[in-house]
Design an enzyme around this catalytic site. Structure first.
Site, mmCIF file in Angstrom:
data_model
loop_
_atom_site.group_PDB
_atom_site.id
_atom_site.type_symbol
_atom_site.label_atom_id
_atom_site.label_comp_id
_atom_site.label_asym_id
_atom_site.label_seq_id
_atom_site.Cartn_x
_atom_site.Cartn_y
_atom_site.Cartn_z
ATOM 1 N N GLU A 56 0.816 -1.221 0.000
ATOM 2 C CA GLU A 56 0.000 0.000 0.000
ATOM 3 C C GLU A 56 0.846 1.266 0.000
ATOM 4 O O GLU A 56 0.496 2.253 -0.657
ATOM 5 C CB GLU A 56 -0.917 -0.010 1.226
ATOM 6 C CG GLU A 56 -1.924 1.118 1.240
ATOM 7 C CD GLU A 56 -2.953 0.958 2.360
ATOM 8 O OE1 GLU A 56 -3.763 1.865 2.526
ATOM 9 O OE2 GLU A 56 -2.923 -0.076 3.047
ATOM 10 N N ASP A 57 1.982 1.260 0.725
ATOM 11 C CA ASP A 57 2.723 2.504 0.954
ATOM 12 C C ASP A 57 4.100 2.565 0.298
ATOM 13 O O ASP A 57 4.804 3.563 0.443
ATOM 14 C CB ASP A 57 2.893 2.734 2.467
ATOM 15 C CG ASP A 57 1.565 2.963 3.167
ATOM 16 O OD1 ASP A 57 0.629 3.444 2.506
ATOM 17 O OD2 ASP A 57 1.467 2.645 4.368
#
Length: 746
Positions: free
Chosen positions: A76-77
């Site tokens: 996600e990051d």
């Protein structure tokens, strides 16, 4: 920040043959991917997944779960991808990380539908592998521990989200310690004043009772030694949120609480649990109604223990929990305690660990997912899931001895749907402990419930407001929709039969199957229901089945008189010979713009003010109110009339009035109803005949063509009272040509 070797050592304490290579690789990969990212506190971002992994080592979880915790934010990051993680760590860890990545933050300030969809994703991911939930809960726990670093405007939203979703979900999975910590952390931000007040009172109480607690522990230890029972006694104190919730729910002061302190008795076997219970009850008096045996009937989250409250040493009330070491482990770790480490290490990367799905916690989750798949809209799903998350339980039995766990406050209707949806749909009555009881009866622990069924039954829509389980609500809502759909389908069938007959054709349902795509409907029943509701014209259906058909005759609707109003007394009296009686005095008063006070039997009106009814009328049995009309008298409205909102800011014009009916004076009163009927010859005659047969009088009628197959008629009637009007409406609804009947209030 925890070092690489320290994490490995934590796992080695409960699993000596730890796969060090897997943990080292995940540690290094996550640290490199997060690079120079920072948290709100200013700490390196990698410190967060590392702390999440540390929390999970406290639950004694396997290397795959610990590795997934280290990696849970990488997709996600960072620039990491699922394919890359699959290649480096294997598909099992890849699936766990992706399952966590798909979960978006549950946002209470967003729409309910969006929040519900996020919760739906969470539960679906958990149903595939409960380790997704364990990582998610550990992630939330660390975020709550560091919530003071988050901007103030975000703290309350995150705390409420934790209290509403994550804490009860942890409880449902049997992870009581984690639930209590999440609740306590959230409580600090949701109601800081109450949190500090309760915390200070608890600290003071602990200081004052330290000697008493020690004395009770000593006496319990001596008692078990006397009975030759190997037992460990530990004292415990209720958490601030638990204390505050009980004070709020039962309207108690802090001083009135009697179970702030409790004691846990840990023994070796189930037999020792009951021996310890016998020793305690032989020595001290039990408090009636405060005994629960969760060993013979475990909670849905697999919690097992014996609870009892006694009047113990120094006449103090003492709450006791008696359990085995294994039960204590399950109470602490919940579903994580069901890890099966057999054949660990036989697969690449140390994977292959499973968490057993043969648990009550998983059974609850499967039921929730089942309700999810039954087609509830997102808001209903969110509401039902929250209801089930927060409810305590009662345990009831079928006549054959099957145990049914239900939320507290459940009724026999909830019980019927818990047994099977078909049992709930056909429920007409219930026997509780051998006695016929109302279906609204609140069930208690140990009740034996027998459901009385009838295949002719359709669940009333009103049941939805009575039941407490999500499954029952969903099933009742679905059955109600199906019953309405069936009614509209039958009406649509009759409409199409007549339409096809007018076209010189014979209607058969099979004729609709090949043209469903033209009608934009998925099945034949959808077509019939759409015609019955007026959403689809019978003419369009005929043309879809017979594209070459041309109507040879176009029927014009009769032109209405001026302003669309008919005087049915003259026209219908001649055409249909409608019998009926009415009070000339009341009719003259309405037609002439009013009547004197003596003509209307209503109390609350003084003097000789003219009195008239609102256009929608009012009948004895209605709650009524008078509105003073300056210069023209008083107008009587039913209390439910929307027209009254126009006078909300003029309280001086409201007059308290009520009916004062003389039984010897037979007088009809005005009421307005709307009837939607099939647009075909004879419909008006049928409706008028029903009205006449019920001894009501038609005063005026307006008609408007609302759809090719339907006509809406607005009747101003004269009836005796509210019962008379309701009986008339019920009989009109039974006519085949009638689609809908409703009273018009303004």
């Amino acid at each position: 920040m925890m070092r690489q070797y320290e994490l490995v050592e934590r796992v080695q304490r409960y699993k000596p043959n730890v796969n060090e290579a897997l943990l080292n690789k995940a540690y290094v990969y996550a640290m490199q991917k997060h690079g120079h990212q920072r948290r709100a506190s200013g700490d390196p971002y990698f410190s967060h997944p590392l702390e999440v992994a540390a929390i999970l080592t406290g639950l004694h979880l396997d290397e795959a779960t610990i590795a997934a915790a280290l990696l849970h934010d990488t997709i996600e990051d960072t620039s990491a991808t699922r394919a890359e993680i699959d290649e480096l760590f294997g598909p099992e860890i890849g699936a766990l990380v992706e399952g966590l990545t798909k979960l978006k933050k549950l946002d209470l300030v967003s729409s309910k539908a969006e929040q519900a969809e996020n919760l739906r994703k969470l539960l679906l991911a958990i149903s595939e592998d409960v380790r997704v939930l364990l990582v998610k809960l550990a992630d939330r726990l660390h975020n709550m521990r560091t919530l003071h670093h988050v901007p103030p405007h975000k703290r309350l939203r995150i705390a409420e989200e934790t209290m509403e979703i994550y804490a009860p979900l942890a409880g449902r999975m049997g992870m009581q310690d984690m639930r209590e910590e999440l609740e306590e952390l959230a409580f600090q931000y949701i109601n800081p004043e109450a949190f500090h007040a309760v915390t200070e009172r608890l600290a003071g109480l602990m200081e004052r009772n330290r000697g008493v607690i020690g004395e009770i522990e000593t006496q319990l230890a001596k008692l078990f030694e006397q009975y030759q029972i190997e037992a460990v006694v530990k004292s415990r104190q209720k958490k601030p949120w638990s204390v505050f919730r009980k004070m709020e729910a039962k309207a108690l002061s802090f001083e009135q609480l009697s179970d702030i302190f409790g004691f846990r008795v840990i023994v070796d076997t189930v037999e020792d649990c009951y021996r310890a219970l016998g020793a305690i009850h032989n020595t001290w008096s039990m408090v009636p109604g405060r005994f629960k045996d969760y060993i013979s009937t475990p909670k849905q989250n697999d919690y097992r223990s014996i609870h009892t409250t006694i009047v113990g040493p120094s006449r103090q009330r003492v709450e006791l929990q008696i359990r085995t070491r294994e039960m204590d482990r399950i109470a602490e770790y919940g579903v994580a305690a069901h890890s099966l480490y057999k054949d660990f290490g036989s697969k690449p990367n140390g994977q292959g660990n499973q968490i057993s799905k043969d648990t009550n916690a998983y059974a609850w989750l499967r039921r929730t997912i089942e309700a999810l798949s039954e087609g509830d809209n997102p808001e209903d799903f969110l509401e039902n899931t929250k209801l089930e998350l927060f409810q305590d339980q009662v345990f009831c039995f079928t006549p054959k001895g099957r145990l049914i766990a239900l939320p507290r406050g459940a009724t026999p209707i909830d019980f019927a749907y818990a047994v099977h949806t078909d049992v709930g749909d056909t429920c007409v009555g219930a026997k509780v402990n051998g006695r016929i009881m109302p279906l609204m009866t609140e069930l208690k622990n140990g009740d034996e419930v027998e459901i009385i069924r009838s295949r002719a039954q359709v669940p009333p829509a009103a049941w939805e407001s009575v039941v407490v389980t999500g499954k029952a609500r969903s099933a009742i809502r679905r059955a109600t929709k199906n019953a309405i759909r069936k009614q509209y389908s039958g009406l649509g069938t009759r409409i199409l039969e007549r339409a096809f007959e007018r076209a010189g054709k014979t209607f058969e349902k099979d004729l609709l199957k090949p043209v469903l795509h033209r009608l934009a409907r998925k099945d034949v029943e959808d077509v019939l229901a759409a015609v019955g509701r007026g959403e689809l014209s019978s003419r369009d259906v005929v043309h879809a089945v017979f594209p070459d058909y041309k109507e040879e005759r176009i029927t014009q609707a009769p032109k209405p008189r001026e302003e669309g109003w008919f005087n049915l007394r003259n026209a219908a009296g001649m055409l249909f010979q409608i019998p009926g009686r009415s009070s000339r005095k009341s009719r003259r008063g309405r037609e002439g713009g009013g009547s004197d006070h003596g003509a209307l039997p209503i109390r609350g009106v003084a003097g000789d003010l003219p009195v008239r009814f609102a256009p929608e009328g009012a009948v004895p049995g209605d709650r009524i109110v008078g509105i003073l009309q300056p210069g023209s008298g008083i107008t009587i409205y039913p209390i439910q009339s929307p027209s009254l909102t126009a006078f909300d800011d003029q309280p001086e014009r409201w007059i308290d009035v009520r009916w004062d009916i003389d039984e010897n004076m037979r007088e009809r009163f005005p009421a307005r109803i709307s009837v939607t009927a099939i647009n075909e010859p004879g419909s008006l005659a049928t409706i008028a005949q029903v009205i006449a047969t019920n001894d009501a009088n038609i005063h005026t009628l307006s008609m408007a063509r609302t759809a090719p197959d339907f006509t809406e008629m607005l009747f101003d009637l004269e009836v005796w009272d509210l019962k008379h009007l309701n009986r008339l409406i019920s009989q009109l609804k039974e006519e085949n040509c009638v689609s809908e009947v409703r009273r018009v209030n303004g």
